[in-house]
Scaffold this active site. Sequence first.
Site, PDB file in Angstrom:
ATOM      1  N   HIS A  87       0.825  -1.213   0.000  1.00 22.85           N
ATOM      2  CA  HIS A  87       0.000   0.000   0.000  1.00 22.85           C
ATOM      3  C   HIS A  87       0.858   1.260   0.000  1.00 22.85           C
ATOM      4  O   HIS A  87       0.449   2.312  -0.456  1.00 22.85           O
ATOM      5  CB  HIS A  87      -0.912   0.045   1.234  1.00 22.85           C
ATOM      6  CG  HIS A  87      -1.843  -1.110   1.324  1.00 22.85           C
ATOM      7  ND1 HIS A  87      -2.760  -1.376   0.350  1.00 22.85           N
ATOM      8  CD2 HIS A  87      -1.994  -2.067   2.266  1.00 22.85           C
ATOM      9  CE1 HIS A  87      -3.448  -2.459   0.693  1.00 22.85           C
ATOM     10  NE2 HIS A  87      -2.992  -2.892   1.842  1.00 22.85           N
ATOM     11  N   HIS A 119       5.525   6.857   6.542  1.00 23.07           N
ATOM     12  CA  HIS A 119       5.216   6.293   5.222  1.00 23.07           C
ATOM     13  C   HIS A 119       4.870   7.429   4.264  1.00 23.07           C
ATOM     14  O   HIS A 119       4.808   8.597   4.680  1.00 23.07           O
ATOM     15  CB  HIS A 119       4.060   5.291   5.328  1.00 23.07           C
ATOM     16  CG  HIS A 119       2.790   5.923   5.784  1.00 23.07           C
ATOM     17  ND1 HIS A 119       2.377   5.906   7.096  1.00 23.07           N
ATOM     18  CD2 HIS A 119       1.839   6.630   5.112  1.00 23.07           C
ATOM     19  CE1 HIS A 119       1.232   6.559   7.196  1.00 23.07           C
ATOM     20  NE2 HIS A 119       0.886   7.016   6.007  1.00 23.07           N
ATOM     21  N   HIS A 121       2.619   8.878   0.548  1.00 26.15           N
ATOM     22  CA  HIS A 121       1.546   8.790  -0.449  1.00 26.15           C
ATOM     23  C   HIS A 121       2.051   9.538  -1.685  1.00 26.15           C
ATOM     24  O   HIS A 121       2.689  10.575  -1.552  1.00 26.15           O
ATOM     25  CB  HIS A 121       0.261   9.443   0.065  1.00 26.15           C
ATOM     26  CG  HIS A 121      -0.237   8.817   1.336  1.00 26.15           C
ATOM     27  ND1 HIS A 121      -1.176   7.804   1.350  1.00 26.15           N
ATOM     28  CD2 HIS A 121       0.082   9.052   2.638  1.00 26.15           C
ATOM     29  CE1 HIS A 121      -1.416   7.443   2.607  1.00 26.15           C
ATOM     30  NE2 HIS A 121      -0.664   8.179   3.417  1.00 26.15           N
ATOM     31  N   HIS A 144       3.901  11.014   5.957  1.00 29.67           N
ATOM     32  CA  HIS A 144       3.215  10.996   7.254  1.00 29.67           C
ATOM     33  C   HIS A 144       4.110  10.400   8.323  1.00 29.67           C
ATOM     34  O   HIS A 144       4.613   9.282   8.142  1.00 29.67           O
ATOM     35  CB  HIS A 144       1.923  10.168   7.158  1.00 29.67           C
ATOM     36  CG  HIS A 144       0.865  10.842   6.325  1.00 29.67           C
ATOM     37  ND1 HIS A 144      -0.163  10.161   5.733  1.00 29.67           N
ATOM     38  CD2 HIS A 144       0.691  12.155   6.019  1.00 29.67           C
ATOM     39  CE1 HIS A 144      -0.932  11.026   5.073  1.00 29.67           C
ATOM     40  NE2 HIS A 144      -0.435  12.243   5.228  1.00 29.67           N
ATOM     41  N   THR A 230      -6.259   7.792   6.813  1.00 30.16           N
ATOM     42  CA  THR A 230      -6.692   7.916   5.411  1.00 30.16           C
ATOM     43  C   THR A 230      -6.683   6.563   4.703  1.00 30.16           C
ATOM     44  O   THR A 230      -6.801   6.502   3.482  1.00 30.16           O
ATOM     45  CB  THR A 230      -5.797   8.910   4.645  1.00 30.16           C
ATOM     46  OG1 THR A 230      -4.458   8.409   4.626  1.00 30.16           O
ATOM     47  CG2 THR A 230      -5.820  10.284   5.283  1.00 30.16           C
ATOM     48  N   THR A 231      -6.533   5.476   5.476  1.00 27.49           N
ATOM     49  CA  THR A 231      -6.614   4.118   4.935  1.00 27.49           C
ATOM     50  C   THR A 231      -7.589   3.323   5.801  1.00 27.49           C
ATOM     51  O   THR A 231      -7.792   3.674   6.971  1.00 27.49           O
ATOM     52  CB  THR A 231      -5.232   3.432   4.962  1.00 27.49           C
ATOM     53  OG1 THR A 231      -4.709   3.500   6.292  1.00 27.49           O
ATOM     54  CG2 THR A 231      -4.264   4.088   3.992  1.00 27.49           C
TER      55      THR A 231
HETATM   56 ZN   LIG Z   1      -0.678   8.127   5.441  1.00 29.69          ZN
END
Ligand SMILES: [Zn+2]
Length: 298
Positions: A87, A119, A121, A144, A230-231
Amino acid sequence: MQPNAFHKLLLLLPLAYQHTSNDARDESHWNYETNGKNWGGVCSSGVRQSPISLNVQKSLIVPLPRIVFGNYDIKLKGPLTLLNNGHTVHMDIPETTNGKKPFITGGLLKGRYVADGLHFHWGSPDSRGSEHLINQQRFDVEMHIVHRNAKYQDIDEAVNHKDGLAVIAVLLKIVKNPKLIFPGLNKVLGALPRVTKYSARTTIPGGLSLGQMLGNVNPRDFFTYRGSLTTPICQEAVTWSVFSQVLPVSYSSVSRFWKLRDSEGHRLINNFRGIQPRNGRPVFYRVGKDLSGAYLGK
Ligand SMILES: [Zn+2]
């Protein structure tokens, strides 16, 4: 069909059924194919979801305390491992060399929040991929740094509480000839070609402090609001602090994200969630003393 073969088929049917129903329930099987519109549970029923569109004009400009960064300037104890989890690219944040964890406090936060992991995005060669927008603008990458309220034992416990998590967001933007190279961020981005495949891991060589991941961003100038992960499963447990200053990085470093692959061998691109309704939530904007609005989004 032989009676024997038919019997075998009957035996296989329940197994096939069980397999699909397990897949549907498994939290790790979600994807970004519908831009998150088919995510269930709180992701669709929630009222304090993230990300949102941030706008200076629509924010409450208040004299909030600055964010205090504890142990952010001390080297992390190695080995630091970067993982492609299908992801995103994730790094667990270990203790520092003095045996303590980096933490934050201040801003809207009550008490200490201990750094847990970081992590990213990102988008694709054709589209930008930050999650939050600043003044209607989407940027290329969003990092993040996830922190857990020290009063909870672990992330699993923290996600069940409104005050469970604090996430620092740093936006990155591609510029033609970046004048500065950020050594910490550069080490992590430089390791991306070694985690192209799903579940690949690599070690970040050399020392790194968590503060080095922030580049030269002005940490006194930020938006802050209460929202969600947000996941999936999008728990409403996050106090967000999004720095308004955007870090300039090179095209070649961002393009490494676009070469990663997910668990099905597909390109791992556009792993950002769409903008969520604000639903009347207050968004606070803290103006850093030595910054004018002219810096925003530039
Ligand atoms: Zn994130």
